[in-house]
Write a protein that holds these residues in place. Structure first.
Motif, short mmCIF file in Angstrom:
data_model
loop_
_atom_site.label_atom_id
_atom_site.label_comp_id
_atom_site.label_asym_id
_atom_site.label_seq_id
_atom_site.Cartn_x
_atom_site.Cartn_y
_atom_site.Cartn_z
N PHE A 159 17.32 -20.01 19.87
CA PHE A 159 17.32 -19.21 18.64
C PHE A 159 18.55 -18.30 18.74
CE2 PHE A 159 12.92 -20.24 19.67
CZ PHE A 159 12.40 -20.67 18.47
N THR A 160 19.54 -18.53 17.91
CA THR A 160 20.86 -17.96 18.17
C THR A 160 21.33 -16.98 17.11
OG1 THR A 160 21.94 -19.84 17.09
CG2 THR A 160 21.54 -20.01 19.47
N ALA A 161 22.42 -16.30 17.45
CA ALA A 161 23.00 -15.26 16.59
C ALA A 161 24.35 -15.70 16.04
CB ALA A 161 23.17 -13.97 17.40
N ASP A 162 24.73 -15.06 14.94
CA ASP A 162 26.10 -15.07 14.41
C ASP A 162 26.58 -16.39 13.84
OD1 ASP A 162 26.57 -12.39 14.72
OD2 ASP A 162 27.74 -12.56 16.55
N GLU A 163 25.68 -17.31 13.49
CA GLU A 163 26.13 -18.54 12.84
C GLU A 163 26.80 -18.21 11.51
OE1 GLU A 163 25.98 -22.14 10.28
OE2 GLU A 163 25.05 -20.20 9.93
N GLU A 164 26.22 -17.27 10.76
CA GLU A 164 26.77 -16.93 9.45
C GLU A 164 28.10 -16.19 9.57
OE1 GLU A 164 25.61 -18.31 7.05
OE2 GLU A 164 23.44 -18.54 7.19
N ALA A 165 28.40 -15.66 10.75
CA ALA A 165 29.68 -14.99 10.97
C ALA A 165 30.73 -15.94 11.53
CB ALA A 165 29.49 -13.81 11.93
N GLY A 166 30.43 -17.20 11.55
CA GLY A 166 31.37 -18.19 12.03
C GLY A 166 30.99 -18.81 13.36
N GLY A 167 30.21 -18.08 14.17
CA GLY A 167 29.69 -18.63 15.42
C GLY A 167 30.71 -18.90 16.49
N ASP A 168 31.91 -18.29 16.39
CA ASP A 168 32.96 -18.59 17.37
C ASP A 168 32.83 -17.78 18.65
OD1 ASP A 168 33.91 -20.25 15.43
OD2 ASP A 168 35.55 -18.94 14.79
N ALA A 169 32.16 -16.62 18.60
CA ALA A 169 32.10 -15.74 19.77
C ALA A 169 30.69 -15.47 20.25
CB ALA A 169 32.79 -14.41 19.45
N ASN A 170 29.71 -16.10 19.61
CA ASN A 170 28.32 -15.89 20.01
C ASN A 170 27.55 -17.16 19.73
OD1 ASN A 170 26.02 -14.63 20.95
ND2 ASN A 170 26.01 -13.01 19.44
N GLY A 171 26.23 -17.09 19.83
CA GLY A 171 25.41 -18.27 19.58
C GLY A 171 25.72 -19.38 20.57
N PHE A 182 17.03 -28.02 20.83
CA PHE A 182 16.82 -27.73 19.41
C PHE A 182 17.54 -26.43 19.06
CE2 PHE A 182 13.49 -30.66 20.38
CZ PHE A 182 13.24 -31.37 19.21
N LEU A 183 18.23 -26.43 17.92
CA LEU A 183 19.01 -25.27 17.49
C LEU A 183 18.46 -24.65 16.22
CD1 LEU A 183 22.65 -26.69 17.89
CD2 LEU A 183 21.49 -25.09 19.43
N GLY A 184 18.41 -23.31 16.21
CA GLY A 184 18.06 -22.57 15.00
C GLY A 184 18.70 -21.19 15.06
N HIS A 185 19.39 -20.78 14.00
CA HIS A 185 20.03 -19.46 14.03
C HIS A 185 19.16 -18.41 13.35
CE1 HIS A 185 21.53 -19.26 9.82
NE2 HIS A 185 21.78 -20.55 9.93
N LEU A 186 19.22 -17.20 13.88
CA LEU A 186 18.39 -16.10 13.41
C LEU A 186 19.08 -15.23 12.37
CD1 LEU A 186 16.94 -14.93 16.86
CD2 LEU A 186 15.71 -16.17 15.06
N ASP A 187 20.38 -15.21 12.33
CA ASP A 187 21.09 -14.31 11.43
C ASP A 187 21.08 -14.85 10.00
OD1 ASP A 187 22.81 -16.36 12.55
OD2 ASP A 187 24.47 -15.41 11.49
N VAL A 188 21.23 -13.94 9.05
CA VAL A 188 21.25 -14.29 7.63
C VAL A 188 22.42 -13.58 6.97
CG1 VAL A 188 18.76 -14.66 7.51
CG2 VAL A 188 19.68 -12.39 7.01
N VAL A 189 22.79 -14.04 5.78
CA VAL A 189 23.84 -13.36 5.03
C VAL A 189 23.24 -12.13 4.33
CG1 VAL A 189 25.14 -15.48 4.68
CG2 VAL A 189 23.48 -14.77 2.97
N GLU A 190 24.11 -11.23 3.92
CA GLU A 190 23.69 -9.98 3.28
C GLU A 190 22.99 -10.28 1.95
OE1 GLU A 190 22.43 -6.89 3.11
OE2 GLU A 190 24.10 -6.42 4.47
N ALA A 191 22.10 -9.40 1.56
CA ALA A 191 21.41 -9.50 0.27
C ALA A 191 21.28 -8.10 -0.31
CB ALA A 191 20.04 -10.15 0.44
N ARG A 192 21.67 -7.94 -1.56
CA ARG A 192 21.58 -6.63 -2.24
C ARG A 192 20.26 -6.55 -3.00
NH1 ARG A 192 26.58 -4.07 -3.25
NH2 ARG A 192 25.80 -3.39 -5.28
N GLY A 193 19.44 -5.58 -2.63
CA GLY A 193 18.12 -5.46 -3.22
C GLY A 193 18.14 -5.34 -4.73
N GLU A 194 19.16 -4.65 -5.27
CA GLU A 194 19.22 -4.45 -6.71
C GLU A 194 19.49 -5.75 -7.47
OE1 GLU A 194 23.24 -2.92 -5.03
OE2 GLU A 194 21.13 -3.07 -4.41
#
Length: 468
Positions: free
Chosen positions: A167-179, A102-114
């Motif tokens: 539970f993996t990292a860097d999917e939102e960054a393209g996932g080519d070097a991690n996850g 089972f796959l699930g990524h932990l990273d998220v895209v940036e969010a500006r509080g304002e």
């Protein structure tokens, strides 16, 4: 998160779910979701803190430390992945079934509080919704996976095959070097499996609060990027001549805008158009059925292609996304270039796409360079076995929901496991409104009821795929 085939023209009224998790499990799932959302896992901050929380919860639930591995690339210590193995009962020799992953990524895209009406990195419950970055993409799925593992361990459940959850990292960054890419390359033994279930795709479609259909993702388009570049002598801006790099590139891009790749269908898209046809009427019904045939009716395909999402289901697409040129306001340009991103149908190749681009530009002075080799993602066949298994789980929750195999026009970590030879199916249990998808956007949110349902669905899904 992958982008699906899109909504129907009319909503369908379907039945309500038959069951939800016990109250204690719902409370635990809410607590887990809150803890994960409250941890900032954007690219700048990394995922290790969230991975550590998951590791601690699993060990506390009774998993041995050796079966809960937190690992990151040596040069990315803040980008941690955590892999847990829920061991099956003993089997002998060659009869031991391969694990399910089972796959699930932990990273998220940036969010500006304002830009938000709530704090994006603090879970906020309001008017039947959970707000926060990652509530939809995809800490909701991570929470459901983690809660299910804890629940099964508490129930002393013994699966017929090993269950692996990454539970993996860097999917939102393209996932080519991690996850999964990193794990498959450097530590394949941790996640090698006979089949993979990706919770970052598929799921239910709502329109105006009514259930329409449930997607089972079996494939995705592959992205490949090219740089178009041309040069000219330049000179003083007061002496314009016929050799202008910007005009030459613009002329080529104008031809590219009109480019249409040939219509291509796959086992998934043919099945998808056929299933969607049953939910439509009139010309749309007829055209979808005509395209579902092999070979497809090209006139029907052309009519359907007028809808952007359906066009993406029918062919490889290329589009200019970045452009630059010139070096001074008062000088003739010496260089102009553009970035063109293409989304290839399964089976297409970067070499073919590059050849088509070169032919379309029709100017030897415009170079077409492949930025990087694509990560190919072969189709995972929508077999009767998979569709029946998934359908049984879905219909145990939402009786009567139409099941539709789909190809995502975006990409997810599923491309990594498919490329590695592990059939991968997108089977999120989340229902989301087709007209209000806030993944990656402002005020990202998930319905509380929808999240609760997805927790129970994930529990049933994991048990079904862990059976022999």
């Amino acid at each position: 998160m992958a982008v699906s085939a899109g909504p129907l023209s009319q909503p369908r009224a379907l039945s309500q779910p038959r069951a939800l998790p016990p109250a204690a499990d719902l409370d635990l799932a809410h607590d887990i979701l809150r803890e994960l959302v409250d941890i900032n896992t954007t690219h700048e901050h990394g995922s290790t803190a969230a991975a550590q929380v998951i590791q601690q919860q699993l060990v506390a639930a009774g998993f041995t430390a050796s079966d809960v591995v937190l690992i990151a690339p040596a040069d990315k210590p803040t980008k941690g992945n955590v892999v847990v193995r829920y061991r099956a009962k003993a089997h002998g020799g060659r009869n031991s079934p391969a694990p399910v992953l089972f796959l699930g990524h932990l990273d998220v895209v940036e969010a500006r509080g304002e830009d938000w009406s709530t704090d994006p990195f603090q879970l906020t419950e309001k008017e039947g919704w959970f707000y926060g970055r990652g509530t939809l993409d995809m800490k909701d799925g991570d929470a459901a996976l983690l809660e299910t593992l804890i629940r099964l361990k508490r129930e002393h459940y013994v699966p017929a095959r090993d269950i692996i959850v990454a539970f993996t990292a860097d999917e939102e960054a393209g996932g080519d070097a991690n996850g999964p890419a990193f794990l498959l390359k450097e530590h394949r033994d941790l996640i090698d499996a006979g089949v993979a279930v990706n919770l970052d795709g598929g799921g239910g479609a709502l329109k105006n609060g009514e259930r329409q259909f449930f997607e089972i993702g079996t494939s995705e388009k592959v992205y490949v990027t090219f740089t178009l570049e041309t040069t000219s002598p330049g000179g003083h801006g007061s002496l314009p001549g016929p050799d202008n790099a910007i005009y030459r590139l613009a002329d080529g891009l104008g031809r590219l805008e009109k480019l249409k790749f040939p219509v291509v269908t796959t086992a998934t898209t043919r099945a998808s158009f056929e299933k969607f046809a049953a939910l439509e009427s009139g010309a749309s019904h007829d055209d979808r059925l005509a395209v579902a045939k092999s070979p497809p009716d090209l006139d029907a395909a052309e009519r359907l292609s007028q809808t952007v999402r359906l066009n993406a289901q029918l062919r490889t697409t290329c589009v200019a996304t970045l452009i630059s040129g010139g070096h001074a306001e008062n000088a003739l340009p010496q260089r102009a270039k553009a970035t063109v991103q293409c989304r290839m149908m399964p089976g297409d190749t970067a070499e073919n796409v590059q050849s088509v681009l070169t032919s379309t530009l029709d100017n030897p002075k415009i170079s077409v360079t492949l930025d990087a080799a694509p990560i190919l993602s072969p189709e995972s066949p929508p077999t009767r076995e998979i569709m029946d298994k998934a359908g049984k789980i879905v219909h145990s929750m939402w009786p009567g929901v139409p099941l539709i195999p789909t190809m995502a026009s975006g990409f997810s970590d599923g491309r990594q496991t498919r490329t590695a030879g592990i059939p991968t199916y997108d089977l999120s249990g989340l229902w989301a409104d087709v007209d209000d998808n806030r993944a990656h956007g402002r005020d990202e949110r998930v319905g509380v009821r929808e999240f609760d349902e997805s927790v129970e669905y994930t529990y049933r899904l994991m048990k079904a795929f862990a059976a022999r």
